[in-house]
Design a protein around this motif. Structure first.
Motif, PDB file in Angstrom:
ATOM      1  N   VAL A 137       0.602  96.363  53.195  1.00 44.49           N
ATOM      2  CA  VAL A 137       0.476  97.036  54.375  1.00 44.49           C
ATOM      3  C   VAL A 137       0.754  96.011  55.696  1.00 44.49           C
ATOM      4  O   VAL A 137       0.765  95.123  55.408  1.00 44.49           O
ATOM      5  CB  VAL A 137      -0.992  97.546  54.736  1.00 44.49           C
ATOM      6  N   GLU A 138       1.144  96.599  56.745  1.00 38.11           N
ATOM      7  CA  GLU A 138       1.284  95.669  58.034  1.00 38.11           C
ATOM      8  C   GLU A 138       0.091  95.628  59.032  1.00 38.11           C
ATOM      9  O   GLU A 138      -0.304  96.813  59.389  1.00 38.11           O
ATOM     10  CB  GLU A 138       2.755  95.984  58.565  1.00 38.11           C
ATOM     11  N   LEU A 139      -0.266  94.339  59.309  1.00 34.03           N
ATOM     12  CA  LEU A 139      -1.349  94.316  60.306  1.00 34.03           C
ATOM     13  C   LEU A 139      -0.870  94.607  61.535  1.00 34.03           C
ATOM     14  O   LEU A 139      -0.025  94.324  61.973  1.00 34.03           O
ATOM     15  CB  LEU A 139      -1.985  93.104  60.214  1.00 34.03           C
ATOM     16  N   VAL A 145       0.916 103.551  47.826  1.00 35.10           N
ATOM     17  CA  VAL A 145       0.110 103.077  48.818  1.00 35.10           C
ATOM     18  C   VAL A 145      -0.914 102.020  48.389  1.00 35.10           C
ATOM     19  O   VAL A 145      -1.527 102.234  47.466  1.00 35.10           O
ATOM     20  CB  VAL A 145      -0.467 104.333  49.400  1.00 35.10           C
ATOM     21  N   ARG A 146      -0.797 100.889  49.305  1.00 30.73           N
ATOM     22  CA  ARG A 146      -1.944  99.750  48.989  1.00 30.73           C
ATOM     23  C   ARG A 146      -3.169 100.220  49.458  1.00 30.73           C
ATOM     24  O   ARG A 146      -3.434 100.854  50.788  1.00 30.73           O
ATOM     25  CB  ARG A 146      -1.446  98.765  49.743  1.00 30.73           C
ATOM     26  N   VAL A 147      -4.335 100.233  48.734  1.00 29.64           N
ATOM     27  CA  VAL A 147      -5.638 100.720  49.209  1.00 29.64           C
ATOM     28  C   VAL A 147      -6.324  99.307  49.958  1.00 29.64           C
ATOM     29  O   VAL A 147      -6.316  98.021  49.163  1.00 29.64           O
ATOM     30  CB  VAL A 147      -6.405 100.927  48.005  1.00 29.64           C
ATOM     31  N   VAL A 148      -6.727  99.475  51.322  1.00 25.09           N
ATOM     32  CA  VAL A 148      -7.454  98.539  51.827  1.00 25.09           C
ATOM     33  C   VAL A 148      -8.629  99.117  52.416  1.00 25.09           C
ATOM     34  O   VAL A 148      -9.237  99.941  52.006  1.00 25.09           O
ATOM     35  CB  VAL A 148      -6.567  98.007  53.172  1.00 25.09           C
ATOM     36  N   ALA A 149      -9.434  98.132  52.924  1.00 22.52           N
ATOM     37  CA  ALA A 149     -10.687  98.722  53.591  1.00 22.52           C
ATOM     38  C   ALA A 149     -10.801  99.610  54.266  1.00 22.52           C
ATOM     39  O   ALA A 149     -11.732 100.703  54.195  1.00 22.52           O
ATOM     40  CB  ALA A 149     -11.543  97.158  54.341  1.00 22.52           C
ATOM     41  N   SER A 150      -9.895  99.921  55.126  1.00 24.58           N
ATOM     42  CA  SER A 150      -9.665 101.140  55.989  1.00 24.58           C
ATOM     43  C   SER A 150      -9.234 102.566  55.542  1.00 24.58           C
ATOM     44  O   SER A 150      -8.747 103.479  56.008  1.00 24.58           O
ATOM     45  CB  SER A 150      -9.156 100.794  57.218  1.00 24.58           C
ATOM     46  N   THR A 151      -8.630 102.367  54.068  1.00 24.69           N
ATOM     47  CA  THR A 151      -7.895 103.579  53.600  1.00 24.69           C
ATOM     48  C   THR A 151      -8.718 104.767  53.643  1.00 24.69           C
ATOM     49  O   THR A 151     -10.141 104.587  53.366  1.00 24.69           O
ATOM     50  CB  THR A 151      -7.739 103.047  51.960  1.00 24.69           C
ATOM     51  N   SER A 152      -8.098 105.905  53.828  1.00 23.86           N
ATOM     52  CA  SER A 152      -8.875 107.225  53.953  1.00 23.86           C
ATOM     53  C   SER A 152      -7.956 108.089  52.846  1.00 23.86           C
ATOM     54  O   SER A 152      -6.813 107.924  52.524  1.00 23.86           O
ATOM     55  CB  SER A 152      -8.702 107.705  55.238  1.00 23.86           C
ATOM     56  N   LEU A 158      -2.893 115.773  48.437  1.00 19.65           N
ATOM     57  CA  LEU A 158      -3.747 114.823  48.816  1.00 19.65           C
ATOM     58  C   LEU A 158      -3.117 113.790  49.708  1.00 19.65           C
ATOM     59  O   LEU A 158      -1.649 113.463  49.538  1.00 19.65           O
ATOM     60  CB  LEU A 158      -4.396 114.131  47.725  1.00 19.65           C
ATOM     61  N   LEU A 159      -3.580 113.245  50.762  1.00 18.14           N
ATOM     62  CA  LEU A 159      -3.061 112.154  51.571  1.00 18.14           C
ATOM     63  C   LEU A 159      -3.680 110.752  51.231  1.00 18.14           C
ATOM     64  O   LEU A 159      -5.019 110.936  51.811  1.00 18.14           O
ATOM     65  CB  LEU A 159      -2.827 112.684  53.109  1.00 18.14           C
ATOM     66  N   VAL A 160      -3.116 109.803  51.050  1.00 17.55           N
ATOM     67  CA  VAL A 160      -3.829 108.549  51.173  1.00 17.55           C
ATOM     68  C   VAL A 160      -3.111 107.642  52.464  1.00 17.55           C
ATOM     69  O   VAL A 160      -1.948 107.310  52.365  1.00 17.55           O
ATOM     70  CB  VAL A 160      -3.497 107.704  49.874  1.00 17.55           C
ATOM     71  N   ASP A 161      -3.995 107.523  53.375  1.00 15.86           N
ATOM     72  CA  ASP A 161      -3.623 106.784  54.730  1.00 15.86           C
ATOM     73  C   ASP A 161      -2.255 107.669  55.156  1.00 15.86           C
ATOM     74  O   ASP A 161      -1.368 106.872  55.770  1.00 15.86           O
ATOM     75  CB  ASP A 161      -3.202 105.242  54.536  1.00 15.86           C
ATOM     76  N   GLY A 162      -2.265 108.919  55.018  1.00 18.59           N
ATOM     77  CA  GLY A 162      -1.328 109.812  55.789  1.00 18.59           C
ATOM     78  C   GLY A 162      -0.014 109.980  54.759  1.00 18.59           C
ATOM     79  O   GLY A 162       0.827 110.604  55.142  1.00 18.59           O
ATOM     80  N   THR A 163      -0.320 109.388  53.693  1.00 21.85           N
ATOM     81  CA  THR A 163       1.147 109.413  52.907  1.00 21.85           C
ATOM     82  C   THR A 163       0.956 110.415  51.539  1.00 21.85           C
ATOM     83  O   THR A 163      -0.279 109.936  51.003  1.00 21.85           O
ATOM     84  CB  THR A 163       1.614 108.054  52.088  1.00 21.85           C
ATOM     85  N   VAL A 164       1.594 111.327  51.377  1.00 23.85           N
ATOM     86  CA  VAL A 164       1.428 112.445  50.517  1.00 23.85           C
ATOM     87  C   VAL A 164       1.298 111.904  48.957  1.00 23.85           C
ATOM     88  O   VAL A 164       2.368 110.849  48.762  1.00 23.85           O
ATOM     89  CB  VAL A 164       2.258 113.699  50.337  1.00 23.85           C
TER      90      VAL A 164
END
Length: 250
Positions: free
Chosen positions: A238-240, A165-172, A181-187
């Motif tokens: 990520v895709e914008l 998962v690529r970390v961007v400004a909106s990453t949760s 653990l989920l990073v942007d919804g990905t386990v």
């Protein structure tokens, strides 16, 4: 007597002359003007993205951590001011005609590539570190992993990837019902591997400072290990998405 200038003799000749004059005087958008506008837009996007990066996970931080984050934020502000001054000089060169169209296009394309990396839409590679977080008991909390991300950002990490998962400004960072653990919804499964491109001599010590990320991971029952690499490759992108409510002002 004639001075060499042809005087229209008919009404049709006069109409054509006025038409040619209007076309000559009509303002045209030059390529340099278009590129200047593009650079202004890219500068705004860059500043917005980097400002967004400073808003994550300050809840629960100690006074010592807040003071340290403030000092690091001041450093980032200085870096942004220098970058802004450099872009201002580039724009002035374009406006004054000191740079030709080829150089202007090259500058715009180079800046666009940088912003694509920052936005996470393009792969990247460079010197950096690889962080491995073991979590045998599945007890590392989302807030702890998010804290590691924030620590890397504050230490100057330009690009970060966790697992695939690529970390961007909106990453949760969250967790599911099973505690994964989920990073942007990905386990993401332990050991959690984080790749960060930046200065290893700054990022490594930042993660190891007393009360910092390494201690937080240890308090959760995990272990944080760091390896410096000369060529860290980050392939995840990520895709914008298209904005729903905003549009460019024309």
């Amino acid at each position: 007597m004639s001075d060499g200038t042809r005087i229209p003799e008919t009404r049709a000749d006069q109409d054509r002359a006025w038409s040619n004059l209007r076309r000559t005087l009509r303002p045209r958008a030059t390529r340099s003007q278009v590129i200047v506008g593009l650079l202004c837009l890219l500068l705004g996007v860059s500043i917005a993205i980097q400002v967004r990066q400073g808003d994550d996970s300050l809840e629960g931080a100690s006074q010592q951590e807040l003071v340290r984050l403030l000092d690091e934020s001041d450093r980032h502000v200085s870096d942004l001011e220098l970058e802004n001054a450099e872009l201002d000089r580039t724009l002035e060169d374009l406006r004054s005609g000191q740079e030709d169209d080829a150089v202007a296009r090259a500058a715009a394309e180079d800046r666009l590539e940088q912003l694509e990396i920052i936005a996470g839409t393009a792969p990247a590679q460079g010197r950096g570190i690889v962080v491995s977080i073991s979590d045998p008991g599945r007890t590392v909390r989302p807030s702890t992993l998010l804290g590691v991300i924030q620590e890397l950002r504050n230490a100057g990490a330009e690009v970060i990837q966790i697992g695939d998962v690529r970390v961007v400004a909106s990453t949760s960072v969250t967790s599911d019902e099973d505690g994964a653990l989920l990073v942007d919804g990905t386990v993401v499964r332990p050991p959690y591997t984080m790749r960060a491109i930046g200065d290893p001599d700054v990022m490594d010590p930042a993660l190891r400072i007393p009360g910092g990320s390494a201690d937080s991971v240890a308090a959760d029952g995990g272990t944080l290990a760091i390896a410096t690499e000369e060529d860290v490759r980050i392939e995840a992108v990520v895709e914008l998405t298209d904005p729903e409510h905003s549009e460019v002002v024309k």
